[in-house]
Design an enzyme around this catalytic site. Structure first.
Site, PDB file in Angstrom:
ATOM      1  N   ALA A  65       0.866  -1.161   0.000  1.00 46.08           N
ATOM      2  CA  ALA A  65       0.000   0.000   0.000  1.00 46.08           C
ATOM      3  C   ALA A  65       0.919   1.232   0.000  1.00 46.08           C
ATOM      4  O   ALA A  65       2.073   1.151   0.427  1.00 46.08           O
ATOM      5  CB  ALA A  65      -0.868  -0.012   1.245  1.00 46.08           C
ATOM      6  N   GLY A 109       0.501  -4.941   1.002  1.00 44.35           N
ATOM      7  CA  GLY A 109      -0.722  -4.989   0.206  1.00 44.35           C
ATOM      8  C   GLY A 109      -0.503  -5.625  -1.163  1.00 44.35           C
ATOM      9  O   GLY A 109      -1.438  -6.149  -1.762  1.00 44.35           O
ATOM     10  N   GLU A 112      -0.755  -9.260  -0.599  1.00 43.53           N
ATOM     11  CA  GLU A 112      -2.166  -9.520  -0.299  1.00 43.53           C
ATOM     12  C   GLU A 112      -3.020  -9.450  -1.564  1.00 43.53           C
ATOM     13  O   GLU A 112      -3.955 -10.232  -1.734  1.00 43.53           O
ATOM     14  CB  GLU A 112      -2.645  -8.522   0.762  1.00 43.53           C
ATOM     15  CG  GLU A 112      -1.930  -8.732   2.087  1.00 43.53           C
ATOM     16  CD  GLU A 112      -2.187  -7.629   3.097  1.00 43.53           C
ATOM     17  OE1 GLU A 112      -1.983  -6.436   2.749  1.00 43.53           O
ATOM     18  OE2 GLU A 112      -2.583  -7.943   4.222  1.00 43.53           O
ATOM     19  N   GLU A 132       4.764  -4.950   6.989  1.00 40.63           N
ATOM     20  CA  GLU A 132       4.040  -3.853   7.663  1.00 40.63           C
ATOM     21  C   GLU A 132       4.530  -3.624   9.080  1.00 40.63           C
ATOM     22  O   GLU A 132       4.475  -2.523   9.603  1.00 40.63           O
ATOM     23  CB  GLU A 132       2.529  -4.156   7.691  1.00 40.63           C
ATOM     24  CG  GLU A 132       1.840  -4.104   6.340  1.00 40.63           C
ATOM     25  CD  GLU A 132       1.764  -5.446   5.632  1.00 40.63           C
ATOM     26  OE1 GLU A 132       2.589  -6.343   5.942  1.00 40.63           O
ATOM     27  OE2 GLU A 132       0.906  -5.598   4.760  1.00 40.63           O
TER      28      GLU A 132
END
Ligand code: HXC
Length: 258
Positions: A65, A109, A112, A132
Site C-alpha cells: 500500500a 498490500g 495480499e 508492515e
C-alpha cells in the site's frame, strides 16, 4: 472509466490488467485500487473475457500500500472510510478466474493483492513479504488470514512478525505460488494458463472457483456437500453432454457456456 494507474488490454478471451505506477513500484493508492476494482468489475461483465491476468512490472508486482498516502492518516479516517475494504471486497466478488503473474516485489498490500487472485504464477525473481510490522502497523488485506491459510501458521507468523521476504523457491515450497518460471517467460506462461482456462466451459470454471473458495469458509462436510451438489448441477448443462461426448468420440469439445 479512463485509467491512469493501470493498463487493461483484452487479448482474445483474456483481460490483462497491468499495475502502472512505476515511480512508486506500483504502490497501491486509492486511485489505483478504485481503477483496479472498476477494471475487474468490467472484465466480469464483459462476455468476451473468460480469464483475467493481473500483473505489475518486472521489478515489482506491487511494493505494498502507498506509504506516502497513508503516513498522515488518522485512525478516524482509515476506520471511517474503511481503507482498502470496499475495493478489495469488489475484487474478491469477481467470479471469473484471476491469475496473478508476479515478478519482483510483492510486499504488504502487494502480496495480499496477489493472494486475492485465484493463483499465483511467480517469476524466479519474485519476493513476497508482509513487512508492515516495520512501519508500526500490520497487514490489513489478508496477510494474517489468507497467508496463514496458504502457508500455515509457522511461516505466516515468521513473515508477519519479522517482516522478512520470501523468495520464489520458498514461496512455491510453502504453497503460496503454483509455479515458478524464468522472469522472461512469466507473461507467456501466465497468458498461456489463462488461454487454457478460457477454452473450458465458463460454468465449470466459475463453479470450481466458487467451490475451492468455499473450502475456506465452511466445515469439511458442508464443503463436500456444496461441491457434490455443484458437481451434480453441471449435469444440467449442455457443456457436460458435449464434454463427455467429445471424450467418447475422441475429439475436442466445443463448449458453449450453457
Ligand atoms: C509508497 C513506495 C512504496 C510504498 C516503494 N515506494 N514502495 N512508495 N509506498 N509501499 C517508492 C519509493 O519511495 C521510491 O520512491 C520508489 O518507490 C522506488 O523505491 P526504492 O525504495 O528506491 O527502491 P529499492 O531501493 O529498490 O527498494 C525496493 C523496496 C522498498 C525493498 C521494495 O521500496 C521498500 O521497502 N518499500 C516498502 C515496502 C513495504 O513496506 N510495503 C508495505 C507497505 S504497508 P522515490 O520517490 O523515493 O524515488 C502495506 C499495508 C497493507 O502494504 C495493509 C493494507 C490494509
Amino acid at each position: 472509466m479512463a485509467y491512469e494507474t493501470i493498463i487493461v488490454e483484452i487479448e482474445d478471451h483474456v483481460a490483462l490488467v497491468k499495475l502502472n505506477r512505476p515511480d512508486a513500484l506500483n504502490a497501491l493508492n486509492a486511485q489505483l485500487l478504485t481503477e483496479l476494482a472498476d477494471a475487474m468489475g468490467a472484465a466480469q461483465k464483459n462476455d468476451k473475457v473468460r480469464c483475467i491476468v493481473l500483473t505489475g512490472s518486472e521489478k515489482a508486482f506491487a511494493a505494498g500500500a502507498d506509504i506516502k498516502m497513508m503516513s498522515e492518516k488518522s485512525f478516524t479516517e482509515v476506520f471511517t472510510e474503511d481503507l482498502f475494504g470496499p475495493e478489495t471486497a469488489e475484487i474478491s466478488r469477481v467470479r471469473k478466474p484471476i491469475i496473478a503473474a508476479v515478478s519482483g516485489y510483492a510486499l504488504g498490500g502487494g502480496c495480499e493483492l496477489a493472494m486475492l487472485c485465484d493463483f499465483i504464477i511467480a517469476s524466479d525473481t519474485a519476493k513476497f513479504g508482509q513487512p508492515e510490522v516495520n512501519l508500526g502497523v500490520m497487514a490489513g488485506i489478508g496477510g494474517t488470514q489468507r497467508l496463514t491459510r496458504a502457508i500455515g501458521k509457522a511461516k505466516a507468523m515468521d513473515m508477519n512478525l519479522t517482516g522478512r521476504f520470501m523468495d520464489a523457491e520458498e514461496a512455491e515450497r510453502a504453497g503460496l505460488v503454483s509455479r515458478i518460471v524464468p522472469a522472461k517467460k512469466l507473461m507467456e506462461e501466465a497468458m498461456a494458463a489463462a488461454a487454457k482456462i478460457a477454452e473450458k466451459s465458463m460454468i465449470s470454471v466459475m463453479a470450481i472457483k466458487e467451490s475451492v473458495n468455499r473450502s475456506f469458509e465452511v466445515p469439511l462436510q458442508e464443503g463436500l456437500l456444496f461441491e457434490r451438489r455443484l458437481f451434480h448441477s453441471t449435469f444440467a448443462t449442455e457443456d457436460q453432454k458435449e464434454g463427455m461426448a467429445a471424450f467418447v468420440e475422441k475429439r475436442t469439445p466445443q463448449f458453449r457456456d450453457r
